[in-house]
Design a protein around this motif. Sequence first.
Motif, PDB file in Angstrom:
ATOM      1  N   TYR A 194       0.823  -1.212   0.000  1.00 35.16           N
ATOM      2  CA  TYR A 194       0.000   0.000   0.000  1.00 35.16           C
ATOM      3  C   TYR A 194       0.860   1.266   0.000  1.00 35.16           C
ATOM      4  CZ  TYR A 194      -4.374  -2.453   1.338  1.00 35.16           C
ATOM      5  OH  TYR A 194      -5.506  -3.234   1.367  1.00 35.16           O
ATOM      6  N   ALA A 195       2.166   1.118   0.156  1.00 33.47           N
ATOM      7  CA  ALA A 195       3.033   2.250   0.489  1.00 33.47           C
ATOM      8  C   ALA A 195       3.415   3.079  -0.735  1.00 33.47           C
ATOM      9  CB  ALA A 195       4.296   1.743   1.184  1.00 33.47           C
ATOM     10  N   GLY A 196       3.603   4.381  -0.497  1.00 34.07           N
ATOM     11  CA  GLY A 196       4.195   5.265  -1.492  1.00 34.07           C
ATOM     12  C   GLY A 196       3.217   6.224  -2.142  1.00 34.07           C
ATOM     13  N   ALA A 197       3.652   7.475  -2.286  1.00 28.02           N
ATOM     14  CA  ALA A 197       2.907   8.501  -3.020  1.00 28.02           C
ATOM     15  C   ALA A 197       3.890   9.587  -3.437  1.00 28.02           C
ATOM     16  CB  ALA A 197       1.794   9.105  -2.167  1.00 28.02           C
ATOM     17  N   PRO A 198       3.777  10.102  -4.659  1.00 24.97           N
ATOM     18  CA  PRO A 198       4.766  11.065  -5.169  1.00 24.97           C
ATOM     19  C   PRO A 198       4.661  12.423  -4.486  1.00 24.97           C
ATOM     20  CG  PRO A 198       2.966  10.806  -6.731  1.00 24.97           C
ATOM     21  CD  PRO A 198       2.757   9.771  -5.670  1.00 24.97           C
ATOM     22  N   LEU A 199       5.816  13.048  -4.341  1.00 25.15           N
ATOM     23  CA  LEU A 199       5.874  14.357  -3.706  1.00 25.15           C
ATOM     24  C   LEU A 199       5.325  15.460  -4.596  1.00 25.15           C
ATOM     25  CD1 LEU A 199       6.812  15.350  -0.940  1.00 25.15           C
ATOM     26  CD2 LEU A 199       9.037  15.862  -1.944  1.00 25.15           C
ATOM     27  N   ALA A 200       5.069  15.141  -5.850  1.00 24.32           N
ATOM     28  CA  ALA A 200       4.521  16.150  -6.770  1.00 24.32           C
ATOM     29  C   ALA A 200       3.197  16.710  -6.288  1.00 24.32           C
ATOM     30  CB  ALA A 200       4.355  15.554  -8.161  1.00 24.32           C
ATOM     31  N   ASN A 201       2.493  15.964  -5.433  1.00 25.61           N
ATOM     32  CA  ASN A 201       1.215  16.445  -4.907  1.00 25.61           C
ATOM     33  C   ASN A 201       1.361  17.281  -3.641  1.00 25.61           C
ATOM     34  OD1 ASN A 201      -0.930  15.705  -6.678  1.00 25.61           O
ATOM     35  ND2 ASN A 201      -0.623  13.563  -6.127  1.00 25.61           N
ATOM     36  N   ALA A 202       2.583  17.617  -3.270  1.00 31.15           N
ATOM     37  CA  ALA A 202       2.774  18.576  -2.175  1.00 31.15           C
ATOM     38  C   ALA A 202       2.143  19.905  -2.564  1.00 31.15           C
ATOM     39  CB  ALA A 202       4.257  18.769  -1.885  1.00 31.15           C
ATOM     40  N   ALA A 203       1.669  20.644  -1.576  1.00 29.43           N
ATOM     41  CA  ALA A 203       1.069  21.964  -1.782  1.00 29.43           C
ATOM     42  C   ALA A 203      -0.250  21.885  -2.549  1.00 29.43           C
ATOM     43  CB  ALA A 203       2.031  22.918  -2.479  1.00 29.43           C
ATOM     44  N   THR A 204      -0.921  20.717  -2.469  1.00 29.94           N
ATOM     45  CA  THR A 204      -2.259  20.575  -3.038  1.00 29.94           C
ATOM     46  C   THR A 204      -3.156  19.924  -1.992  1.00 29.94           C
ATOM     47  OG1 THR A 204      -2.073  18.313  -3.918  1.00 29.94           O
ATOM     48  CG2 THR A 204      -1.152  20.101  -5.272  1.00 29.94           C
ATOM     49  N   GLN A 205      -4.449  19.844  -2.304  1.00 26.88           N
ATOM     50  CA  GLN A 205      -5.376  19.185  -1.391  1.00 26.88           C
ATOM     51  C   GLN A 205      -5.147  17.680  -1.318  1.00 26.88           C
ATOM     52  OE1 GLN A 205      -9.385  20.249  -2.521  1.00 26.88           O
ATOM     53  NE2 GLN A 205      -9.399  21.996  -1.131  1.00 26.88           N
ATOM     54  N   THR A 206      -4.373  17.134  -2.234  1.00 30.46           N
ATOM     55  CA  THR A 206      -4.112  15.695  -2.221  1.00 30.46           C
ATOM     56  C   THR A 206      -3.105  15.300  -1.145  1.00 30.46           C
ATOM     57  OG1 THR A 206      -4.684  15.438  -4.547  1.00 30.46           O
ATOM     58  CG2 THR A 206      -3.241  13.771  -3.623  1.00 30.46           C
ATOM     59  N   LYS A 207      -2.189  16.187  -0.788  1.00 23.16           N
ATOM     60  CA  LYS A 207      -1.145  15.815   0.183  1.00 23.16           C
ATOM     61  C   LYS A 207      -1.723  15.347   1.518  1.00 23.16           C
ATOM     62  CE  LYS A 207       3.216  17.512   2.190  1.00 23.16           C
ATOM     63  NZ  LYS A 207       3.057  18.245   3.439  1.00 23.16           N
ATOM     64  N   PRO A 208      -2.758  15.967   2.085  1.00 22.79           N
ATOM     65  CA  PRO A 208      -3.323  15.431   3.331  1.00 22.79           C
ATOM     66  C   PRO A 208      -3.870  14.013   3.198  1.00 22.79           C
ATOM     67  CG  PRO A 208      -4.048  17.690   3.000  1.00 22.79           C
ATOM     68  CD  PRO A 208      -3.348  17.275   1.740  1.00 22.79           C
ATOM     69  N   LEU A 209      -4.279  13.625   1.970  1.00 21.71           N
ATOM     70  CA  LEU A 209      -4.752  12.258   1.762  1.00 21.71           C
ATOM     71  C   LEU A 209      -3.636  11.250   2.034  1.00 21.71           C
ATOM     72  CD1 LEU A 209      -6.791  12.572  -1.575  1.00 21.71           C
ATOM     73  CD2 LEU A 209      -7.556  13.020   0.762  1.00 21.71           C
ATOM     74  N   LYS A 216      -5.213   4.553   7.305  1.00 20.43           N
ATOM     75  CA  LYS A 216      -6.210   3.572   6.856  1.00 20.43           C
ATOM     76  C   LYS A 216      -5.550   2.287   6.361  1.00 20.43           C
ATOM     77  CE  LYS A 216      -9.609   2.924   3.112  1.00 20.43           C
ATOM     78  NZ  LYS A 216      -8.804   2.026   2.272  1.00 20.43           N
ATOM     79  N   HIS A 217      -4.538   2.418   5.510  1.00 19.95           N
ATOM     80  CA  HIS A 217      -3.932   1.236   4.913  1.00 19.95           C
ATOM     81  C   HIS A 217      -3.168   0.408   5.936  1.00 19.95           C
ATOM     82  CE1 HIS A 217      -4.089   3.305   0.726  1.00 19.95           C
ATOM     83  NE2 HIS A 217      -5.171   2.607   0.962  1.00 19.95           N
ATOM     84  N   GLY A 218      -2.547   1.058   6.916  1.00 22.41           N
ATOM     85  CA  GLY A 218      -1.878   0.295   7.965  1.00 22.41           C
ATOM     86  C   GLY A 218      -2.871  -0.503   8.785  1.00 22.41           C
ATOM     87  N   LEU A 219      -3.996   0.117   9.127  1.00 22.91           N
ATOM     88  CA  LEU A 219      -5.047  -0.592   9.857  1.00 22.91           C
ATOM     89  C   LEU A 219      -5.593  -1.743   9.020  1.00 22.91           C
ATOM     90  CD1 LEU A 219      -7.169  -1.070  12.020  1.00 22.91           C
ATOM     91  CD2 LEU A 219      -8.401   0.959  11.214  1.00 22.91           C
TER      92      LEU A 219
END
Length: 474
Positions: A194-209, A216-219
Amino acid sequence: MWAKTITGNFANVIHGLNVNHLTDQVIQRSKRMILDTLGVGLLGTSTEICHKVMQYSKIYSSDTSSTIWGHLDFRLPPLYAAFVNGVAVHSMDFDDTWHPATHPSGAVLPSVIALSEAFSQKKKISGLDLLLAFNVGIEVQGRLLRFSSEARNIPKRFHPPTVVGTMGSAAACAKLLALDQLKCKNALAVAASYAGAPLANAATQTKPLHVGNAAKHGLEAACLASLGVQGNRQILDMESGMGAFYSDYNPQSLPTLQSYPWLLDQQDVAIKRFPAHLGTHWVADAASLVRRKLVGHGNNLLPLDQIEKVVVKVPEVRYVNRPAPTSEHEARHSFQFVACSALLDGCMSVESFASEHIHRAALRELLRKTRLEHPADNEPSFEDLYCEVSVTLEDGCAFSGRCDTFYGHWRKPLRKEDLEKKFQSNASQVLSAEAVEGIIETVYNLEKVEDCSVLSTFLSGQSARALSEKLHLL
């Protein structure tokens, strides 16, 4: 036989750690982290991105449900409660930061609180149970980060909570579920996929996701492992496992359980005074120092029309180099914005990132006069970086200020009273004064609380009077 691999060694430690391993300093530091995380999460429930994910999550229903922080009449299945509350924690970039770089608490606390509510009334989760699971999740993150030298620096390619945070959440939930060593291995293996997400989404509403998904995925990984789902039992040993995220991945065995040395004992976290990327906190303190020199004992107004240029010396961190931010999320990731805001106002706050502050004419004028410089000795590491801000006036006079350690950094931690003020300011936006004080009292006494569901009840907004019969201190 279990410790012949790194993955087996981790499973052995996750399974074997118990409350007697917790040190006084680990307990005290983790309670500070918990209180701060709950506060920023409660404040974050009012953000646009949190409202959107709550609307999305309403499509899911279950007989088992967990609290959505700050909402008395809205509950979700544990997986989605962990997701929404994790998003809330990181929605304003106000949550704690560790070294090597990650946001450790937001990926773990929402998942263990949501999971603790899913247990039947016959099996109460104590405050010590919660503290132990939380610290196991923090520990796993820190150990994984130390398997890579490149992880010491501010990230460039992926957002660390999406990798180590997911693994930490899985470990914490595996601990709370009392999984055996084989299932702990499988929880880590499932979580890695489940791990990993690109840093390109920093400074957008996607980063808090990213943080919501890590929780969620760890649980989910721990729950799937508890049902017998299997994965690669050497996930932490392999270049194609956790090594896929770090080019210099070099896993090492953990210390023995006898007198286990917690990383949180050795390395405290940074707790932010305002909601923005941690690197900007050096900038804010340096710029505030320059402002005090500029305004002197006069009318406390910055001589904006006399300023020729502003130079901000920081490490090269591309995703925090934003010369003209147009949204709150971009402003939270802008060295330039924080420098100019602190010069104009003397300090930074939650309100600094409101739209009317971002788009004010004086700030835009000052931004146009501002440039970044990247000295060779200014390392992109939260342990080593510094910031210098210099302002040159049209008459040639120059004023400068430097910050090597901001207030709130692990070398200069927030005082207890300032941490409480931050929590009260954040939590009071959505909870009653009674509930706010109830959370503070519960967290400060967490190791004595017999049933930690009292914490969730306060988080939902119920008053202290309604909880008098539920709060049992040893």
